[in-house]
Design a protein around this motif. Sequence first.
Motif, PDB file in Angstrom:
ATOM      1  N   CYS A   1       0.914  -1.407   0.056  1.00  0.00           N
ATOM      2  CA  CYS A   1       0.020  -0.045  -0.026  1.00  0.00           C
ATOM      3  C   CYS A   1       1.019   1.174   0.149  1.00  0.00           C
ATOM      4  CB  CYS A   1      -0.975  -0.178   1.209  1.00  0.00           C
ATOM      5  SG  CYS A   1      -2.512  -1.018   1.061  1.00  0.00           S
ATOM      6  N   THR A   2       2.003   1.311   0.728  1.00  0.00           N
ATOM      7  CA  THR A   2       2.775   2.416   1.000  1.00  0.00           C
ATOM      8  C   THR A   2       3.551   2.638  -0.379  1.00  0.00           C
ATOM      9  OG1 THR A   2       4.684   1.365   1.804  1.00  0.00           O
ATOM     10  CG2 THR A   2       3.194   2.598   3.455  1.00  0.00           C
ATOM     11  N   THR A   3       4.142   1.464  -1.016  1.00  0.00           N
ATOM     12  CA  THR A   3       4.886   1.668  -2.352  1.00  0.00           C
ATOM     13  C   THR A   3       3.675   2.244  -3.285  1.00  0.00           C
ATOM     14  OG1 THR A   3       6.045  -0.265  -1.619  1.00  0.00           O
ATOM     15  CG2 THR A   3       6.063   0.525  -3.875  1.00  0.00           C
ATOM     16  N   ALA A   4       2.768   1.566  -3.345  1.00  0.00           N
ATOM     17  CA  ALA A   4       1.590   2.115  -4.508  1.00  0.00           C
ATOM     18  C   ALA A   4       1.178   3.650  -3.968  1.00  0.00           C
ATOM     19  CB  ALA A   4       0.505   1.340  -4.562  1.00  0.00           C
ATOM     20  N   GLY A   5       1.013   3.930  -3.025  1.00  0.00           N
ATOM     21  CA  GLY A   5       0.622   5.231  -2.666  1.00  0.00           C
ATOM     22  C   GLY A   5       1.756   6.279  -3.041  1.00  0.00           C
ATOM     23  N   LEU A   6       3.072   5.756  -2.554  1.00  0.00           N
ATOM     24  CA  LEU A   6       4.041   6.750  -3.000  1.00  0.00           C
ATOM     25  C   LEU A   6       4.168   7.017  -4.323  1.00  0.00           C
ATOM     26  CD1 LEU A   6       6.326   8.307  -1.586  1.00  0.00           C
ATOM     27  CD2 LEU A   6       7.379   6.156  -1.726  1.00  0.00           C
TER      28      LEU A   6
ATOM     29  N   ILE B   1       9.298   4.201   4.659  1.00  0.00           N
ATOM     30  CA  ILE B   1      10.663   4.237   5.481  1.00  0.00           C
ATOM     31  C   ILE B   1      10.600   3.293   6.630  1.00  0.00           C
ATOM     32  CG2 ILE B   1      12.287   5.511   6.704  1.00  0.00           C
ATOM     33  CD1 ILE B   1      11.839   7.589   4.416  1.00  0.00           C
ATOM     34  N   GLY B   2       9.512   3.496   7.475  1.00  0.00           N
ATOM     35  CA  GLY B   2       9.198   2.689   8.696  1.00  0.00           C
ATOM     36  C   GLY B   2       9.296   1.387   8.332  1.00  0.00           C
ATOM     37  N   MET B   3       8.343   1.053   7.273  1.00  0.00           N
ATOM     38  CA  MET B   3       8.387  -0.471   6.862  1.00  0.00           C
ATOM     39  C   MET B   3       9.560  -1.052   6.412  1.00  0.00           C
ATOM     40  SD  MET B   3       5.484  -1.751   7.822  1.00  0.00           S
ATOM     41  CE  MET B   3       5.707  -3.368   7.228  1.00  0.00           C
ATOM     42  N   CYS B   4      10.385  -0.276   5.826  1.00  0.00           N
ATOM     43  CA  CYS B   4      11.883  -0.960   5.388  1.00  0.00           C
ATOM     44  C   CYS B   4      12.625  -1.042   6.825  1.00  0.00           C
ATOM     45  CB  CYS B   4      12.515   0.313   4.572  1.00  0.00           C
ATOM     46  SG  CYS B   4      11.801   0.203   2.800  1.00  0.00           S
ATOM     47  N   LEU B   5      12.483   0.021   7.541  1.00  0.00           N
ATOM     48  CA  LEU B   5      13.451  -0.294   8.796  1.00  0.00           C
ATOM     49  C   LEU B   5      12.942  -1.391   9.707  1.00  0.00           C
ATOM     50  CD1 LEU B   5      13.715   3.434   9.996  1.00  0.00           C
ATOM     51  CD2 LEU B   5      15.387   1.996   9.071  1.00  0.00           C
ATOM     52  N   ILE B   6      11.650  -1.661   9.683  1.00  0.00           N
ATOM     53  CA  ILE B   6      10.958  -2.869  10.472  1.00  0.00           C
ATOM     54  C   ILE B   6      11.495  -4.154   9.705  1.00  0.00           C
ATOM     55  CG2 ILE B   6       8.864  -4.334  11.026  1.00  0.00           C
ATOM     56  CD1 ILE B   6       7.513  -1.500  11.442  1.00  0.00           C
ATOM     57  N   ILE B   7      11.499  -4.237   8.381  1.00  0.00           N
ATOM     58  CA  ILE B   7      11.896  -5.255   7.551  1.00  0.00           C
ATOM     59  C   ILE B   7      13.605  -5.540   7.822  1.00  0.00           C
ATOM     60  CG2 ILE B   7      12.392  -6.032   5.265  1.00  0.00           C
ATOM     61  CD1 ILE B   7       9.643  -4.688   4.623  1.00  0.00           C
TER      62      ILE B   7
END
Length: 91
Positions: A44-49, A78-84
């Motif tokens: 969702c964040t990738t598509a939204g971005l 960015i938050g999801m990338c950090l969590i991953i």
Amino acid sequence: GGIIATVLAIVAFIMLIIGVVVSFQKEGNAGMIVGALGVGTFICTTAGLIIGLKSFYEKDKFYIYSWIGTISNAVLWIGMCLIIVKGFMNS
């Protein structure tokens, strides 16, 4: 485009909150549920971005939703990338 990006950011944020709550309730053993919510949030964040960035090319528009959607999705992405990354470091 800006409105769609903003809605995707809201959906992604809700999915992220649900994932965090479920993870805490299950004491970190939620497995596939939290994983699916995390992947959904990332998508969702990738598509939204992408949609948010493309919305700046639309002519004669009010860009407030473009800004809100793009910035919100970027922060969540960015938050999801950090969590991953943190998840891979703990493996």
